[in-house]
Design an enzyme around this catalytic site. Structure first.
Site, PDB file in Angstrom:
ATOM      1  N   LYS A  64       0.866  -1.183  -0.155  1.00 47.19           N
ATOM      2  CA  LYS A  64       0.076   0.038  -0.086  1.00 47.19           C
ATOM      3  C   LYS A  64       0.679   1.240  -0.173  1.00 47.19           C
ATOM      4  O   LYS A  64       1.988   1.355   0.450  1.00 47.19           O
ATOM      5  CB  LYS A  64      -1.004   0.007   1.270  1.00 47.19           C
ATOM      6  CG  LYS A  64      -1.836   0.990   1.218  1.00 47.19           C
ATOM      7  CD  LYS A  64      -2.627   0.973   2.691  1.00 47.19           C
ATOM      8  CE  LYS A  64      -3.809   2.044   2.869  1.00 47.19           C
ATOM      9  NZ  LYS A  64      -4.536   1.917   4.261  1.00 47.19           N
ATOM     10  N   SER A 139      -9.597   2.029   3.204  1.00 41.64           N
ATOM     11  CA  SER A 139      -8.472   2.739   2.422  1.00 41.64           C
ATOM     12  C   SER A 139      -7.674   1.706   1.624  1.00 41.64           C
ATOM     13  O   SER A 139      -7.375   2.194   0.582  1.00 41.64           O
ATOM     14  CB  SER A 139      -7.792   3.707   3.016  1.00 41.64           C
ATOM     15  OG  SER A 139      -6.935   3.185   3.973  1.00 41.64           O
ATOM     16  N   SER A 163      -9.289  -0.348   7.381  1.00 42.04           N
ATOM     17  CA  SER A 163      -8.841  -0.168   6.035  1.00 42.04           C
ATOM     18  C   SER A 163      -8.124  -1.559   5.540  1.00 42.04           C
ATOM     19  O   SER A 163      -7.927  -1.491   4.388  1.00 42.04           O
ATOM     20  CB  SER A 163      -7.750   1.001   6.044  1.00 42.04           C
ATOM     21  OG  SER A 163      -8.516   2.007   5.906  1.00 42.04           O
TER      22      SER A 163
HETATM   23  N1  GLN Z   1     -12.678   4.348   7.166  1.00 37.36           N
HETATM   24  C1  GLN Z   1     -11.917   4.650   8.165  1.00 37.36           C
HETATM   25  C2  GLN Z   1     -11.358   6.037   7.984  1.00 37.36           C
HETATM   26  O1  GLN Z   1     -11.814   6.539   7.064  1.00 37.36           O
HETATM   27  C3  GLN Z   1     -10.622   3.804   8.437  1.00 37.36           C
HETATM   28  C4  GLN Z   1      -9.739   4.071   7.521  1.00 37.36           C
HETATM   29  C5  GLN Z   1      -8.520   3.365   7.885  1.00 37.36           C
HETATM   30  O2  GLN Z   1      -8.650   2.229   8.567  1.00 37.36           O
HETATM   31  N2  GLN Z   1      -7.074   3.929   7.598  1.00 37.36           N
HETATM   32  O3  GLN Z   1     -10.880   6.738   8.988  1.00 37.36           O
END
Ligand code: GLN
Length: 472
Positions: A64, A139, A163
């Site tokens: 990532k 994400s 994410s």
């Molecule tokens: N969807 C969550 C956020 O927007 C989690 C994102 C993540 O785990 N990086 O913060």
């Protein structure tokens, strides 16, 4: 040569076997994935960039784009970091290299890992390999979509509030968010430091366990890390006698859970019982009522502090200006997209004098209660189970106009993240022809129990997880 390699079905474990037995060379394997990327990534946009040369002695991996890689641009999906080429490797990238893995490329992410669909990426969204009109989750949607589409045997994501787990659920593969403190964050572009954790995504639970073994353990460069209290076990048992599985009543009461998701989850739970496990209900009322609001105070607060470093001077992109102030303002205004800006404002507000106690301070107290509530559930149960995402993959554009609808994707994944606990997504069925994921939550350092339960379930289900439209 690599004609025998079907990247859509090849597990990392099988790929490792091919290389060990010298049936395929690391370069051939790398080439086979690059070829698949050439065929399918134009549509799916899993990768922000690929690496042509296989520099390593083993199989490839996708990382990532929040994971710093020496000499390979690392943007975290943000314009403000475009052109940033790290001069050092993150500890996880270094550990992958030390294990001989070859870097295949950097995968797409919502900007600074803020989002649940990859639609917040400054470089355009990724698409779901099961249905390209739908999101792959986020994400870490790039990594999850790549693994499901045969564009990488495995990959690493980062999980702050879901994410890794949620995109794995939406794409139909296995993803682990490890216990906070078991994997180094050194060299990871920081979002919310008390929540961020790096973890593996792969086709099978065993592959995830293999990769977790490579990256986990204490790192002198990250003072929050510890040595694992017990070695990572590769799961092989097919029965689950003696395992106590708790299902939080308050999670299942959430109306946001789609009927098709609920049905697939419940059928999988019955199978878990048939495998010999004891399934019972448990109560986590605070966690499911206050987990999401608590997270959306703490995460933006930490983000506002972490993102203060992007000033146009030290990293990436800079805007011109008459004065230092204009240059910094312009760099931040043009460099950050809407979601990071929203979080910087929310977080700065929550931390400001006069509001600190009412918001940030209060959220920290609630966090302690959520930790305790989970600890008491684990007095009676070895693992907890819920659906991972309340819905299957949704169409692109469906939630971009409504930030709260996007935040609601995290209803089920966030509470255990706030508590610092490990969580594993295991595919458990389909709804509307799209994958449904089951989330297993463990106590601190309970990864081996998650692997055991996840592996037995995966074997018993025997799902075909190659996206239907890509099957030959
Ligand atoms: N969807 C969550 C956020 O927007 C989690 C994102 C993540 O785990 N990086 O913060």
């Amino acid at each position: 040569m690599s004609a025998a390699v079907d990247t859509l079905r090849l597990t990392a474990e099988d790929a490792l076997g091919l290389v060990e037995r010298r049936e395929v060379s690391p370069a051939e394997l790398h080439g086979a994935y690059l070829e698949a990327i050439g065929e399918r990534d134009g549509e799916l946009h899993c990768y922000l960039r690929t690496v042509a040369e296989a520099e390593g002695t083993s199989i490839p991996i996708a990382l990532k784009d929040v994971i710093s890689t020496r000499g390979v641009e690392t943007t975290a999906g943000s314009r403000i970091l475009s052109g940033y080429v790290p001069v050092f490797d993150s500890t996880v990238a270094a550990r992958c290299k030390a294990a001989g893995l070859t870097l295949l490329g950097k995968t797409n992410t919502d900007e600074f890992a803020m989002g649940s669909s990859t639609e917040n990426s400054a470089f355009g969204p990724s698409r779901n390999p099961w249905d390209p009109s739908r999101v792959p989750g986020g994400s870490g949607g790039g990594t999850a979509a790549a693994v499901s589409a045969g564009l990488a045997p495995w990959g690493l994501g980062s999980d702050t509030g879901g994410s890794i787990k949620q995109p794995s659920a939406l794409c139909g593969n296995v993803g682990l968010r490890p216990t906070y403190g078991t994997v180094s964050r050194y060299g990871i572009v920081a979002f919310a430091s008390s929540l961020d954790q790096v973890g593996p995504v792969a086709k099978t639970v065993r592959d995830v366990a293999l990769l977790y073994r490579i990256i986990a353990g204490r790192d002198a460069a990250d003072s929050t890390t510890v040595e694992l209290p017990s070695a990572v076990e590769l799961p092989s048992a097919e029965r689950l006698e003696g395992l106590r599985v708790g299902v939080p009543r308050q999670a299942m009461a959430l109306e946001a859970i789609e009927p098709g998701v609920r049905a697939a989850f419940e059928a999988a739970l019955e199978l878990v019982e048939e495998l010999g496990a004891e399934v019972g209900e448990c109560d986590l009322p605070l966690s499911f009522d206050y987990g999401l609001p608590c997270y959306y105070l703490i995460a933006p607060a930490e983000a506002s502090s972490n993102l203060a470093r992007y000033d146009g001077v030290r990293y990436g992109r800079r805007s011109e200006g008459e004065s230092y102030r204009e240059m910094v303002e312009g760099s931040r205004d043009e460099g950050f997209g809407d979601e990071p800006k929203r979080r910087i404002m929310l977080g700065t507000y929550a931390l400001s004098a006069g509001y600190y106690d009412a918001y940030y301070g209060q959220a920290q107290k609630v966090r302690t209660l959520i930790v305790r509530e989970h600890a008491s559930a684990f007095e009676k149960f070895d693992v907890l189970a819920t659906p991972t995402s309340p819905t299957v993959a949704f169409p692109l554009g469906d939630r971009t106009a409504d930030p709260l609808a996007m935040y609601a994707c995290d209803l089920l994944t966030i509470p255990s993240c706030v508590a610092g606990l490990p969580g594993l997504n295991v595919p458990c069925g389909f709804s509307e022809g799209l994958p449904v994921g089951l989330q297993l939550i463990g106590p601190q350092f309970g990864e081996n129990a998650l692997f055991r339960a996840g592996h037995a379930l995966e074997r018993a289900l025997g799902l075909d997880l190659v996206p239907a439209r890509l099957r030959a």
